[in-house]
Design a protein around this motif. Structure first.
Motif, PDB file in Angstrom:
ATOM      1  N   PRO A  36     -36.510 -29.108 -24.868  1.00 14.56           N
ATOM      2  CA  PRO A  36     -35.984 -29.945 -25.950  1.00 14.56           C
ATOM      3  C   PRO A  36     -35.393 -31.230 -25.366  1.00 14.56           C
ATOM      4  CG  PRO A  36     -34.412 -28.247 -25.396  1.00 14.56           C
ATOM      5  CD  PRO A  36     -35.599 -28.027 -24.495  1.00 14.56           C
ATOM      6  N   GLU A  37     -35.037 -32.165 -26.228  1.00 15.64           N
ATOM      7  CA  GLU A  37     -34.363 -33.379 -25.768  1.00 15.64           C
ATOM      8  C   GLU A  37     -32.869 -33.097 -25.662  1.00 15.64           C
ATOM      9  OE1 GLU A  37     -35.291 -37.295 -27.237  1.00 15.64           O
ATOM     10  OE2 GLU A  37     -37.073 -36.510 -28.254  1.00 15.64           O
ATOM     11  N   LEU A  38     -32.381 -33.031 -24.432  1.00 13.39           N
ATOM     12  CA  LEU A  38     -30.978 -32.734 -24.178  1.00 13.39           C
ATOM     13  C   LEU A  38     -30.282 -33.980 -23.644  1.00 13.39           C
ATOM     14  CD1 LEU A  38     -31.437 -29.270 -22.419  1.00 13.39           C
ATOM     15  CD2 LEU A  38     -31.085 -29.727 -24.854  1.00 13.39           C
ATOM     16  N   LYS A  39     -29.072 -34.210 -24.095  1.00  6.51           N
ATOM     17  CA  LYS A  39     -28.366 -35.416 -23.645  1.00  6.51           C
ATOM     18  C   LYS A  39     -27.180 -35.117 -22.737  1.00  6.51           C
ATOM     19  CE  LYS A  39     -25.485 -35.861 -27.838  1.00  6.51           C
ATOM     20  NZ  LYS A  39     -25.109 -36.775 -28.950  1.00  6.51           N
ATOM     21  N   HIS A  42     -29.691 -21.217 -12.385  1.00  2.56           N
ATOM     22  CA  HIS A  42     -31.075 -20.840 -12.052  1.00  2.56           C
ATOM     23  C   HIS A  42     -32.094 -21.378 -13.054  1.00  2.56           C
ATOM     24  CE1 HIS A  42     -29.134 -18.442  -9.106  1.00  2.56           C
ATOM     25  NE2 HIS A  42     -28.839 -17.426  -9.878  1.00  2.56           N
ATOM     26  N   VAL A  43     -31.824 -22.547 -13.617  1.00  3.50           N
ATOM     27  CA  VAL A  43     -32.748 -23.173 -14.566  1.00  3.50           C
ATOM     28  C   VAL A  43     -33.364 -24.404 -13.913  1.00  3.50           C
ATOM     29  CG1 VAL A  43     -32.961 -24.350 -16.784  1.00  3.50           C
ATOM     30  CG2 VAL A  43     -31.543 -22.313 -16.591  1.00  3.50           C
ATOM     31  N   GLU A  44     -34.677 -24.559 -14.079  1.00  5.77           N
ATOM     32  CA  GLU A  44     -35.389 -25.713 -13.545  1.00  5.77           C
ATOM     33  C   GLU A  44     -36.172 -26.393 -14.663  1.00  5.77           C
ATOM     34  OE1 GLU A  44     -37.884 -24.339 -10.390  1.00  5.77           O
ATOM     35  OE2 GLU A  44     -36.314 -23.097  -9.493  1.00  5.77           O
ATOM     36  N   ARG A  45     -36.702 -27.565 -14.361  1.00  8.11           N
ATOM     37  CA  ARG A  45     -37.561 -28.298 -15.302  1.00  8.11           C
ATOM     38  C   ARG A  45     -38.953 -28.389 -14.695  1.00  8.11           C
ATOM     39  NH1 ARG A  45     -34.259 -32.102 -18.752  1.00  8.11           N
ATOM     40  NH2 ARG A  45     -32.086 -31.530 -18.380  1.00  8.11           N
ATOM     41  N   ASP A  46     -39.939 -28.079 -15.488  1.00  8.60           N
ATOM     42  CA  ASP A  46     -41.331 -28.133 -15.040  1.00  8.60           C
ATOM     43  C   ASP A  46     -42.131 -28.869 -16.109  1.00  8.60           C
ATOM     44  OD1 ASP A  46     -43.828 -27.789 -13.995  1.00  8.60           O
ATOM     45  OD2 ASP A  46     -43.952 -25.637 -14.422  1.00  8.60           O
ATOM     46  N   GLY A  47     -42.209 -30.195 -15.950  1.00 10.04           N
ATOM     47  CA  GLY A  47     -42.895 -30.978 -16.963  1.00 10.04           C
ATOM     48  C   GLY A  47     -42.200 -30.870 -18.302  1.00 10.04           C
ATOM     49  N   LYS A  48     -42.901 -30.290 -19.267  1.00 13.79           N
ATOM     50  CA  LYS A  48     -42.368 -30.160 -20.616  1.00 13.79           C
ATOM     51  C   LYS A  48     -41.680 -28.811 -20.860  1.00 13.79           C
ATOM     52  CE  LYS A  48     -45.811 -33.260 -22.681  1.00 13.79           C
ATOM     53  NZ  LYS A  48     -46.867 -33.388 -23.725  1.00 13.79           N
ATOM     54  N   HIS A  49     -41.438 -28.081 -19.794  1.00 14.15           N
ATOM     55  CA  HIS A  49     -40.874 -26.742 -19.962  1.00 14.15           C
ATOM     56  C   HIS A  49     -39.552 -26.572 -19.208  1.00 14.15           C
ATOM     57  CE1 HIS A  49     -45.249 -26.068 -20.681  1.00 14.15           C
ATOM     58  NE2 HIS A  49     -44.774 -25.284 -21.654  1.00 14.15           N
ATOM     59  N   LEU A  50     -38.692 -25.793 -19.819  1.00 13.88           N
ATOM     60  CA  LEU A  50     -37.550 -25.238 -19.088  1.00 13.88           C
ATOM     61  C   LEU A  50     -38.029 -23.975 -18.382  1.00 13.88           C
ATOM     62  CD1 LEU A  50     -34.505 -25.397 -21.539  1.00 13.88           C
ATOM     63  CD2 LEU A  50     -34.777 -26.682 -19.419  1.00 13.88           C
TER      64      LEU A  50
END
Length: 514
Positions: free
Chosen positions: A482-485, A492-500
């Motif tokens: 989602p769009e987070l500000k 243990h959370v990462e970003r992979d392109g359009k995915h959490l």
């Protein structure tokens, strides 16, 4: 809901296990006063004390011998008044544990009620007509010829508020003068502690006072009458029930109720469903918050959402980390796992109730001999772990009434205050976040985006939205980004392109663009 309970963050204290200031090995009221700065600094704004009345302590204080007196082990009535004043000076509230349905067999009322000669207390409790009548109850105890009905243990005779539908001569109707006298005495007890400074009453075994009330109508009338009397004296003083059926409890006149382990598997399915962890409840299965990833969040949500929708803004649901009756939430859990548990409790609709020591992940101590009627519950009632000094800082006594956890690595307040990544400081962060943002209050909007692994939801009010995603399992799961500000906290959370990418035992809480 326009009362202070909607924004409450409650800290439950088992007083004999919290802080001992006189060296007798038992916690006391002075010890609680001494630790108010700590409680306030962690973000808690309400304190619930388990019973502090004079007691026989065959059931941890839930067997009262004097409703109008603090037990000497804790201090004096003036100590309690001082505690209330100190709590209020900090802008906090205090909840009194009201044991309304029974007393100890050592209570003067019961001693008089047990006599052969008729007196004003003969019908203060429920007695059958003769000792051979049978049925549920305790026989062969008293001089008088009869069996007394107990509410829980044999030593807790049920006070007589009457029967909705009497089916025997000894079952008095609720309108009987002696049953009315019991109710009027309960009001006096409530008024007494309101005058001492109490802000709310948590009513033990709330639905059990009126017997044979098949449709609940007499119980409803009873508690609405009690609530009206409280509101006439102080409209800000509230009623909270130990019922386990929130929608029914709110309809019956209470401002709040809990989801409990003993009433529905919904709560147990979250934290205590797995057989290896489940040492007290009858429900066996897989908890959602266990790493095996075999739980089902809908086991909780189906029931919770039904209750939440029925209640609306008329009351709140208490979400407990644990209490004095069940294994600690930290039992066989790591600090990282505990952070997800706390994130859930602090960001779901309802009011978080944190049992003392759960904020540092205290463990359930298996195999302890029963103390004061605790039996299997004793392992959840051990002393608070403040530091690495004698008895973990709880007491200077050589023989505290229960042993402290002296195992290597046992969590303490002092060690966690010094660790920026500790559970304690994470709980503090959650409490401050909740206090500063009404979007996370007890009755703001809930939007569930994904009810599984991960569990993803939003809380919204006045155009501001918080996004929460959590994965208690050891397996990696994905969610569309989602769009987070503003990411407030993550693990243990990462970003992979359009995915959490939510790796094992992970979470994120953030503000969302709307």
């Amino acid at each position: 809901m326009n009362n202070w309970l909607n924004s409450a963050i409650v800290y439950e204290i088992y007083p004999q296990s919290f802080n001992d200031t006189n060296g007798d090995g038992i916690g006391d009221l002075r010890g609680i006063i001494e630790k108010l700065d700590y409680i306030e600094s962690m973000g808690f704004n309400v304190i619930w004390l388990n019973p502090i009345n004079e007691s026989s302590f065959r059931d941890g204080g839930y067997d009262i011998t004097d409703y109008y007196k603090v037990d000497p082990r804790y201090g004096t009535n003036e100590d309690y008044r001082e505690l209330c004043n100190a709590v209020h000076a900090r802008g906090m509230h205090i909840i009194f544990d009201l044991v309304a349905g029974h007393t100890s067999i050592d209570h003067p009322w019961f001693i008089e009620s047990s006599k052969v000669e008729k007196n004003e207390y003969s019908n203060r409790y429920i007695w059958t007509e003769n000792v051979c009548e049978g049925g549920p109850g305790v026989s062969g105890y008293a001089q008088r010829d009869g069996v007394y009905i107990q509410n829980y243990y044999w030593c807790q005779p049920a006070l007589n508020y009457g029967y909705a539908h009497p089916q025997a001569p000894w079952q008095l109707p609720v309108t009987h003068p002696d049953c009315v006298a019991t109710k009027e005495e309960l009001k006096k007890i409530i008024y007494f502690w309101m005058d001492m400074g109490v802000d709310a009453f948590r009513v033990d075994l709330a639905p059990t006072l009126i017997k044979n009330d098949f449709d609940g109508s007499f119980t409803k009338a009873f508690w609405h009458e009690i609530r009206s009397c409280i509101e006439a004296k102080n409209p800000e003083c509230l009623l909270i029930s130990e019922w386990g059926k929130p929608a029914l409890a709110i309809d019956t006149g209470f401002h709040g109720d809990f989801l409990l382990h003993c009433c529905h598997p919904a709560y147990t399915s979250l934290f205590r469903h797995e057989a290896g962890r489940n040492v007290i409840s009858q429900y066996i299965g897989h908890s959602y918050f266990d790493q095996d990833g075999k739980g089902n969040i809908n086991d909780f949500l189906d029931h919770f959402l039904e209750q939440y929708e029925q209640i609306g803004e008329r009351g709140v649901i208490g979400l407990i980390s644990g209490n004095h009756d069940i294994p600690r939430i930290g039992y066989r859990r790591t600090q990282e796992e505990m952070k997800l548990v706390m994130l859930f409790l602090f960001t779901m609709p309802g009011v978080p109730f944190v049992y003392y020591g759960d904020e540092i992940g205290m463990d359930y101590m298996e195999g302890l001999p029963s103390k004061e009627g605790g039996y299997i519950r004793t392992g959840s009632r051990t002393p608070m772990q403040w530091n690495d000094e004698k008895n973990r800082g709880f007491s200077t006594s050589d023989t505290p009434y229960l042993p402290t956890d002296e195992r290597e690595g046992a969590p303490t307040v002092s060690s966690q205050l010094a660790d920026d990544n500790s559970l304690l400081l994470f709980v503090k962060k959650l409490a401050m976040l909740r206090k500063e943002n009404p979007e996370l209050s007890g009755v703001s909007d809930l939007n569930i985006l994904m009810p599984g692994y991960p569990f993803v939801y939003e809380r919204t009010v006045n155009g501001k939205t918080f996004f929460i995603a959590m994965n208690p399992s050891k397996y990696t799961h994905y969610y569309d980004m989602p769009e987070l500000k503003n990411v407030i906290a993550s693990q243990h959370v990462e970003r992979d392109g359009k995915h959490l990418v939510l790796n094992g035992v992970s979470f994120i809480i953030a503000e969302k663009h709307v």
